[in-house]
Design an enzyme around this catalytic site. Structure first.
Site: not given
Ligand code: MRU
Length: 394
Positions: A267
């Site tokens: 993220d």
């Molecule tokens: O809470 P989320 O489902 O949005 O978290 C997503 C993640 O942690 C993913 O690993 C990250 O955003 C990368 S998606 C290509």
């Protein structure tokens, strides 16, 4: 059929642009698209996690505003002076940024889109309409670029795994050797414009006939692994096994060298390589180091935040306690059939009155990361430190 979390129709002579997203709260049992017609709907969809995953959040936010602006153009609504159009777009982008705090892709997209509208106001024949149209073109470009970036990430990652892991080297020498990969959360077509980052690496390994099995962890509490990654792996017919998060250590002990790598998304990757990703990522990195398994982060350059020095500076979103104390899904009959026509049931799984801590992400220290796979190549540490300068040279 290609999985598509984001369906976008550009404006035509007959109609303004339109945006629909696959409602991920309904997956894996219901495939339901919902319309996102404006910024308020996009903000709510992101906050409620109808759409999630760092790149998908950024693209949906950018396109929702493109839809809103496109409708204003189609209605011949007066957008004022070029400066007014720019301010108005900037204001709505700032609002979208408040939807979720940890993933940097949204703020990165917003900064880039603001530069586009600023430049458009400086064009010799600038009008509010031309500024608005420049915004739409740039937002639409993000959708297209994300898919090609992910394919490049997949290829770089697959090659790195083949060249740098015990399983990869053995498989290259003898095609009958096992090569398995473990991933966490969902980083696939549902989290991006298509193909995926870490799941893109898995897709590329599979297309190159290198992958014998993918493991996906359940990813408590929101179950992006069991609901979404498992759904994508089944959809693509990739041999895959689901484990609960607490089984990762047992898996690594059991599989030994056959488990080539743990590949996760991100993220936000700080300037020093510390990486915020779905809660549970840090524990997988600790386990991987203990077992001598390579630990890789797959992320486009839009996820690398050179303005954030280290993981200590990353804001970690905390979510509602109910995500931990309840589970949601369709009823299952005693003979194992899903009762889909009655919708979902919510079931309580924790003692009433218990306090809950629900951080959505954790930060894996750079020290535990062997490589960051980007669309322009894999960045490895030199003298123990990541330096991302080389991937931003174009
Ligand atoms: O809470 P989320 O489902 O949005 O978290 C997503 C993640 O942690 C993913 O690993 C990250 O955003 C990368 S998606 C290509």
């Amino acid at each position: 059929m290609v999985l598509q979390a984001i369906q976008y129709e550009p404006a035509s002579v007959k109609s303004p642009p339109a945006l629909r997203i696959l409602d991920q709260l309904q997956l894996p049992h219901r495939t339901e698209y919902v319309t996102v017609g404006n910024c308020e709907e996009a903000h709510a969809a992101i906050k409620q996690m109808k759409v999630r995953g760092a790149p998908a959040i950024a693209i949906v936010a950018a396109l929702a505003l493109a839809v809103e602006v496109g409708k204003e153009i189609a209605a011949a609504k007066s957008l004022g002076r070029p400066e007014d159009a720019k301010e108005n777009i900037g204001y709505r982008l700032d609002y979208l940024k408040t939807s979720r705090p940890t993933a940097v892709n949204l703020s990165d997209a917003i900064s880039k889109l603001k530069i586009v509208t600023k430049k458009a106001t400086l064009e010799p024949e600038a009008s509010a309409d031309s500024v608005a149209r420049a915004y739409i073109v740039a937002a639409e470009r993000m959708l297209v670029d994300d898919v090609s970036d992910n394919k490049a990430i997949g290829e770089h990652g697959a090659r790195w795994i083949e060249d740098n892991t015990v399983a990869g080297k053995k498989r290259k020498a003898d095609g009958s050797q096992q090569l398995q990969v473990l991933t966490h959360c969902n980083t696939g077509s549902l989290a991006t414009a298509g193909y995926g980052t870490a799941l893109g690496v898995i897709r590329s390994l599979r297309s190159a006939n290198m992958l014998t099995r993918a493991y996906c962890s359940e990813t408590r509490p929101y179950n992006q692994g069991s609901r979404l990654t498992a759904y994508e792996l089944v959809h693509d017919e990739i041999p895959a096994t689901l484990i609960t998060d607490s089984m990762a250590c047992a898996l690594m002990s059991k599989e030994g060298d056959r488990l080539a790598a743990v590949v996760v998304g991100a993220d936000r990757v700080a300037a020093n390589g510390d990486t915020a990703n779905k809660i549970g990522t840090h524990s997988l990195a600790v386990l991987a180091r203990h077992h001598g398994v390579k630990f890789l982060v797959a992320a486009p350059r839009t996820t690398i935040d050179r303005d954030t020095a280290s993981g200590r500076d990353i804001i970690i979103e905390e979510r509602a306690p109910e995500e931990v104390t309840r589970v949601k899904g369709p009823k299952v009959t005693t003979d194992g059939r899903l009762v889909l026509d009655e919708g979902s049931e919510v079931v309580s799984t924790a003692a009433i009155g218990i306090d809950v801590w629900n951080p959505a992400f954790d930060v894996t220290p750079a020290e535990l990361i062997d490589g960051v796979i980007t669309e322009v190549g894999v960045v490895e540490k030199l003298a123990g430190k990541f330096d991302f300068g080389s991937v931003f040279q174009d």
